[in-house]
Design a protein around this motif. Sequence first.
Motif, PDB file in Angstrom:
ATOM      1  N   ALA A  89      -1.093   4.675  -8.145  1.00 18.50           N
ATOM      2  CA  ALA A  89      -0.826   4.876  -6.724  1.00 18.50           C
ATOM      3  C   ALA A  89       0.609   5.292  -6.417  1.00 18.50           C
ATOM      4  CB  ALA A  89      -1.174   3.615  -5.942  1.00 18.50           C
ATOM      5  N   SER A  90       1.554   4.827  -7.204  1.00 22.83           N
ATOM      6  CA  SER A  90       2.958   5.134  -6.943  1.00 22.83           C
ATOM      7  C   SER A  90       3.395   6.489  -7.501  1.00 22.83           C
ATOM      8  CB  SER A  90       3.851   4.042  -7.529  1.00 22.83           C
ATOM      9  OG  SER A  90       3.678   3.977  -8.937  1.00 22.83           O
ATOM     10  N   LEU A  91       2.587   7.074  -8.371  1.00 22.60           N
ATOM     11  CA  LEU A  91       2.974   8.308  -9.058  1.00 22.60           C
ATOM     12  C   LEU A  91       3.306   9.471  -8.113  1.00 22.60           C
ATOM     13  CD1 LEU A  91       3.506   9.733 -11.732  1.00 22.60           C
ATOM     14  CD2 LEU A  91       1.044  10.208 -11.882  1.00 22.60           C
ATOM     15  N   ASP A 135       0.864  -1.180   0.000  1.00 23.07           N
ATOM     16  CA  ASP A 135       0.000   0.000   0.000  1.00 23.07           C
ATOM     17  C   ASP A 135       0.902   1.233   0.000  1.00 23.07           C
ATOM     18  OD1 ASP A 135      -1.391   2.287   1.175  1.00 23.07           O
ATOM     19  OD2 ASP A 135      -3.019   0.902   1.594  1.00 23.07           O
ATOM     20  N   MET A 136       0.783   2.070  -1.024  1.00 25.92           N
ATOM     21  CA  MET A 136       1.663   3.231  -1.175  1.00 25.92           C
ATOM     22  C   MET A 136       1.505   4.224  -0.031  1.00 25.92           C
ATOM     23  SD  MET A 136       3.890   3.205  -3.526  1.00 25.92           S
ATOM     24  CE  MET A 136       4.212   1.594  -4.216  1.00 25.92           C
ATOM     25  N   SER A 137       0.314   4.350   0.512  1.00 23.35           N
ATOM     26  CA  SER A 137       0.130   5.261   1.647  1.00 23.35           C
ATOM     27  C   SER A 137       0.939   4.775   2.847  1.00 23.35           C
ATOM     28  CB  SER A 137      -1.345   5.360   2.032  1.00 23.35           C
ATOM     29  OG  SER A 137      -2.069   6.006   1.026  1.00 23.35           O
ATOM     30  N   VAL A 138       0.893   3.495   3.114  1.00 25.48           N
ATOM     31  CA  VAL A 138       1.667   2.925   4.224  1.00 25.48           C
ATOM     32  C   VAL A 138       3.155   3.073   3.939  1.00 25.48           C
ATOM     33  CG1 VAL A 138       2.241   0.776   5.443  1.00 25.48           C
ATOM     34  CG2 VAL A 138      -0.145   1.308   4.907  1.00 25.48           C
ATOM     35  N   PHE A 139       3.557   2.807   2.721  1.00 23.74           N
ATOM     36  CA  PHE A 139       4.963   2.916   2.326  1.00 23.74           C
ATOM     37  C   PHE A 139       5.479   4.338   2.564  1.00 23.74           C
ATOM     38  CE2 PHE A 139       8.162   2.654  -1.359  1.00 23.74           C
ATOM     39  CZ  PHE A 139       9.088   1.936  -0.616  1.00 23.74           C
ATOM     40  N   ILE A 140       4.719   5.325   2.098  1.00 23.86           N
ATOM     41  CA  ILE A 140       5.140   6.716   2.270  1.00 23.86           C
ATOM     42  C   ILE A 140       5.146   7.105   3.747  1.00 23.86           C
ATOM     43  CG2 ILE A 140       4.595   9.130   1.736  1.00 23.86           C
ATOM     44  CD1 ILE A 140       3.382   8.082  -0.937  1.00 23.86           C
ATOM     45  N   LYS A 141       4.161   6.645   4.505  1.00 26.53           N
ATOM     46  CA  LYS A 141       4.139   6.958   5.943  1.00 26.53           C
ATOM     47  C   LYS A 141       5.395   6.436   6.638  1.00 26.53           C
ATOM     48  CE  LYS A 141      -0.861   7.006   6.544  1.00 26.53           C
ATOM     49  NZ  LYS A 141      -2.023   6.306   7.132  1.00 26.53           N
ATOM     50  N   LEU A 142       5.816   5.239   6.274  1.00 26.73           N
ATOM     51  CA  LEU A 142       7.007   4.662   6.898  1.00 26.73           C
ATOM     52  C   LEU A 142       8.278   5.393   6.446  1.00 26.73           C
ATOM     53  CD1 LEU A 142       5.961   0.918   6.762  1.00 26.73           C
ATOM     54  CD2 LEU A 142       6.116   2.364   8.790  1.00 26.73           C
ATOM     55  N   ILE A 143       8.310   5.827   5.195  1.00 28.71           N
ATOM     56  CA  ILE A 143       9.441   6.632   4.720  1.00 28.71           C
ATOM     57  C   ILE A 143       9.468   7.959   5.481  1.00 28.71           C
ATOM     58  CG2 ILE A 143      10.381   7.893   2.729  1.00 28.71           C
ATOM     59  CD1 ILE A 143       9.089   5.590   0.979  1.00 28.71           C
ATOM     60  N   LEU A 144       8.300   8.571   5.638  1.00 25.44           N
ATOM     61  CA  LEU A 144       8.200   9.820   6.396  1.00 25.44           C
ATOM     62  C   LEU A 144       8.657   9.636   7.844  1.00 25.44           C
ATOM     63  CD1 LEU A 144       4.867  11.385   5.167  1.00 25.44           C
ATOM     64  CD2 LEU A 144       6.991  12.634   5.518  1.00 25.44           C
ATOM     65  N   HIS A 145       8.265   8.536   8.432  1.00 20.51           N
ATOM     66  CA  HIS A 145       8.646   8.234   9.814  1.00 20.51           C
ATOM     67  C   HIS A 145      10.166   8.215   9.953  1.00 20.51           C
ATOM     68  CE1 HIS A 145       8.952   5.570  13.436  1.00 20.51           C
ATOM     69  NE2 HIS A 145       7.942   6.326  13.810  1.00 20.51           N
ATOM     70  N   THR A 146      10.838   7.560   9.016  1.00 18.99           N
ATOM     71  CA  THR A 146      12.299   7.474   9.042  1.00 18.99           C
ATOM     72  C   THR A 146      12.937   8.822   8.726  1.00 18.99           C
ATOM     73  OG1 THR A 146      12.200   5.139   8.426  1.00 18.99           O
ATOM     74  CG2 THR A 146      14.305   6.253   8.103  1.00 18.99           C
ATOM     75  N   ALA A 147      12.410   9.525   7.722  1.00 19.90           N
ATOM     76  CA  ALA A 147      12.958  10.833   7.342  1.00 19.90           C
ATOM     77  C   ALA A 147      12.828  11.831   8.489  1.00 19.90           C
ATOM     78  CB  ALA A 147      12.244  11.350   6.096  1.00 19.90           C
ATOM     79  N   ARG A 148      11.701  11.819   9.156  1.00 22.25           N
ATOM     80  CA  ARG A 148      11.494  12.695  10.314  1.00 22.25           C
ATOM     81  C   ARG A 148      12.501  12.385  11.412  1.00 22.25           C
ATOM     82  NH1 ARG A 148       8.458  11.541  15.021  1.00 22.25           N
ATOM     83  NH2 ARG A 148       8.020  13.423  16.226  1.00 22.25           N
ATOM     84  N   ALA A 149      12.721  11.098  11.647  1.00 19.50           N
ATOM     85  CA  ALA A 149      13.667  10.688  12.682  1.00 19.50           C
ATOM     86  C   ALA A 149      15.081  11.189  12.354  1.00 19.50           C
ATOM     87  CB  ALA A 149      13.653   9.166  12.840  1.00 19.50           C
TER      88      ALA A 149
END
Length: 178
Positions: free
Chosen positions: A160-162, A91-105
């Motif tokens: 979804a990935s766009l 799920d691209m939304s979940v994927f981006i959320k996890l990327i955001l989580h790491t980037a924020r950290a």
Amino acid sequence: QNVAKKEGFSIDSSSADLIALLGDGSFRDTLGIVQKIISSSADKKISEEEVRLVTGAPKTELIHDVVLAISEKDLEKGLSAVNEAKRGNIDMSVFIKLILHTARAILLVRFGAGNIIKDDLSEMEYKFVCNLAEKDKVFSSKVLIELLNALENTTGAYIASLPLELALVNIMEEKTGK
């Protein structure tokens, strides 16, 4: 964590955070995820890898590939990771959320606020974040804004990935001048 404990299971904070993220703010959805994980667990200890396996959340390595691609300004590597996520029906939304989580950290650690997120990350993830924060100067508020915009635009996107692909292009353009 309380539900798992009441059911006789232990769960670390990074696993609980992942479950909460996957629940997307819905108590019932989050509880459903916990129940699904408990029913499929072979023992009484819930690990982050077990949560990922049961929920279909992307592997940490895939998230790290995108984060490293941003750090290294390597568009091909980033798009390749996004393509792998697509092939894995992530799920691209979940994927981006996890990327955001790491980037924020990474950003928080770089600016000396790592103690805010230390308990939210596994030991391996915290080490990854600290190593990258020490040497990386690419991650900024602008990168997080690009990723947030991608997340917002993912819902209802024809492809979804766009939105994530465009965010990576925009990030790389800004950093490489292409």
